[in-house]
Design a protein around this motif. Sequence first.
Motif, mmCIF file in Angstrom:
data_model
loop_
_atom_site.group_PDB
_atom_site.id
_atom_site.type_symbol
_atom_site.label_atom_id
_atom_site.label_comp_id
_atom_site.label_asym_id
_atom_site.label_seq_id
_atom_site.Cartn_x
_atom_site.Cartn_y
_atom_site.Cartn_z
ATOM 1 N N PRO A 2 -19.462 0.177 -6.542
ATOM 2 C CA PRO A 2 -19.889 1.270 -7.430
ATOM 3 C C PRO A 2 -20.690 2.350 -6.725
ATOM 4 O O PRO A 2 -20.804 3.459 -7.233
ATOM 5 N N ARG A 3 -21.250 2.047 -5.560
ATOM 6 C CA ARG A 3 -22.052 3.059 -4.853
ATOM 7 C C ARG A 3 -21.179 4.144 -4.232
ATOM 8 O O ARG A 3 -21.669 5.226 -3.907
ATOM 9 N N ASP A 4 -19.889 3.859 -4.049
ATOM 10 C CA ASP A 4 -18.985 4.835 -3.452
ATOM 11 C C ASP A 4 -18.289 5.631 -4.547
ATOM 12 O O ASP A 4 -17.870 5.069 -5.557
ATOM 13 N N PRO A 5 -18.146 6.944 -4.370
ATOM 14 C CA PRO A 5 -17.403 7.735 -5.363
ATOM 15 C C PRO A 5 -15.933 7.348 -5.366
ATOM 16 O O PRO A 5 -15.384 6.908 -4.352
ATOM 17 N N ALA A 6 -15.307 7.490 -6.511
ATOM 18 C CA ALA A 6 -13.893 7.167 -6.611
ATOM 19 C C ALA A 6 -13.089 8.088 -5.700
ATOM 20 O O ALA A 6 -13.254 9.307 -5.745
ATOM 21 N N PRO A 7 -12.224 7.535 -4.846
ATOM 22 C CA PRO A 7 -11.483 8.388 -3.914
ATOM 23 C C PRO A 7 -10.336 9.109 -4.613
ATOM 24 O O PRO A 7 -9.765 8.627 -5.589
ATOM 25 N N GLY A 8 -9.999 10.280 -4.088
ATOM 26 C CA GLY A 8 -8.807 10.952 -4.573
ATOM 27 C C GLY A 8 -7.553 10.225 -4.127
ATOM 28 O O GLY A 8 -6.570 10.152 -4.855
ATOM 29 N N VAL A 9 -7.607 9.666 -2.919
ATOM 30 C CA VAL A 9 -6.504 8.871 -2.383
ATOM 31 C C VAL A 9 -7.090 7.682 -1.632
ATOM 32 O O VAL A 9 -8.012 7.850 -0.825
ATOM 33 N N MET A 10 -6.553 6.484 -1.906
ATOM 34 C CA MET A 10 -6.910 5.285 -1.145
ATOM 35 C C MET A 10 -5.656 4.782 -0.440
ATOM 36 O O MET A 10 -4.629 4.547 -1.071
ATOM 37 N N ILE A 11 -5.752 4.645 0.883
ATOM 38 C CA ILE A 11 -4.622 4.185 1.693
ATOM 39 C C ILE A 11 -4.883 2.737 2.119
ATOM 40 O O ILE A 11 -5.957 2.431 2.648
ATOM 41 N N LEU A 12 -3.903 1.873 1.895
ATOM 42 C CA LEU A 12 -3.985 0.480 2.317
ATOM 43 C C LEU A 12 -2.912 0.241 3.371
ATOM 44 O O LEU A 12 -1.715 0.252 3.061
ATOM 45 N N GLU A 13 -3.339 0.043 4.615
ATOM 46 C CA GLU A 13 -2.420 -0.255 5.710
ATOM 47 C C GLU A 13 -2.228 -1.782 5.731
ATOM 48 O O GLU A 13 -3.168 -2.532 6.001
ATOM 49 N N MET A 14 -1.004 -2.245 5.413
ATOM 50 C CA MET A 14 -0.762 -3.667 5.161
ATOM 51 C C MET A 14 0.161 -4.308 6.185
ATOM 52 O O MET A 14 0.743 -5.370 5.919
ATOM 53 N N HIS A 15 0.296 -3.742 7.356
ATOM 54 C CA HIS A 15 1.208 -4.303 8.347
ATOM 55 C C HIS A 15 0.775 -5.697 8.804
ATOM 56 O O HIS A 15 1.624 -6.518 9.182
ATOM 57 N N GLN A 16 -0.522 -5.964 8.750
ATOM 58 C CA GLN A 16 -1.043 -7.259 9.213
ATOM 59 C C GLN A 16 -1.218 -8.265 8.075
ATOM 60 O O GLN A 16 -1.755 -9.349 8.310
ATOM 61 N N VAL A 17 -0.768 -7.924 6.871
ATOM 62 C CA VAL A 17 -0.840 -8.876 5.754
ATOM 63 C C VAL A 17 0.425 -9.732 5.785
ATOM 64 O O VAL A 17 1.536 -9.227 5.605
ATOM 65 N N ILE A 18 0.252 -11.043 5.993
ATOM 66 C CA ILE A 18 1.406 -11.924 6.163
ATOM 67 C C ILE A 18 1.868 -12.543 4.854
ATOM 68 O O ILE A 18 3.014 -12.995 4.756
#
Length: 211
Positions: free
Chosen positions: A69-85
């Motif tokens: 909650p301390r961070d403002p809501a982002p306009g865009v959130m990018i999730l780099e998932m190449h290492q998620v197995i």
Amino acid sequence: LAVAARVPHVHLVLASLFFIYRISDLTRIERIDLGPEFSQPDGPTVRAYRLFGSLFFGSVGKLDALQAPRDPAPGVMILEMHQVINLDTSGLEALEELRHSVQAGKGRILLVAPNAQPLSLMQRSGFLDQLGPDSVFERLSDALESIRQAVGADAGADAGADAGTGAGEAPADGAPEAVAGPDAQPEPGQTGAAPDPASREDEPPEPPTAR
């Protein structure tokens, strides 16, 4: 150990618990530094993260840090998932909660390079449809370029709207009035116009006065 020897399958349970602990410990999330371009006060709020490991019931709590909650809501959130197995239903539910939180703040989530198993589950569950079109990219650079294009399109639309508004405005007080041309006609009721000399030449002469 004595208890493990007497109770069947205890060693299997212990091995499973150790495996869960180990995989959960390997799962982590790192913030990606996007440089000064995406950290300008007047620019879009973009946050990017690189995910590692397995998003399953034993590690989904780590996604809570992305909704601090301390961070403002982002306009865009990018999730780099190449290492998620791996991604299970618990991990998918956590991603759904994250999507709801970001979209509630008028933002969106972009995915980069998800592997086959996570991508298949997100497709079959309808999660990708909830993200909207053009939300999955092969490279981080592609996702950033799409943000640049979206920002440029919005800026062009705003400039066009401002130009259209200014074109229909009346001249401000003190602005020079339009100069009437030689063919301009006086407005109805206008008086004080100079007589036309040519019109007097066409009039018949007055008769002489009798003496």
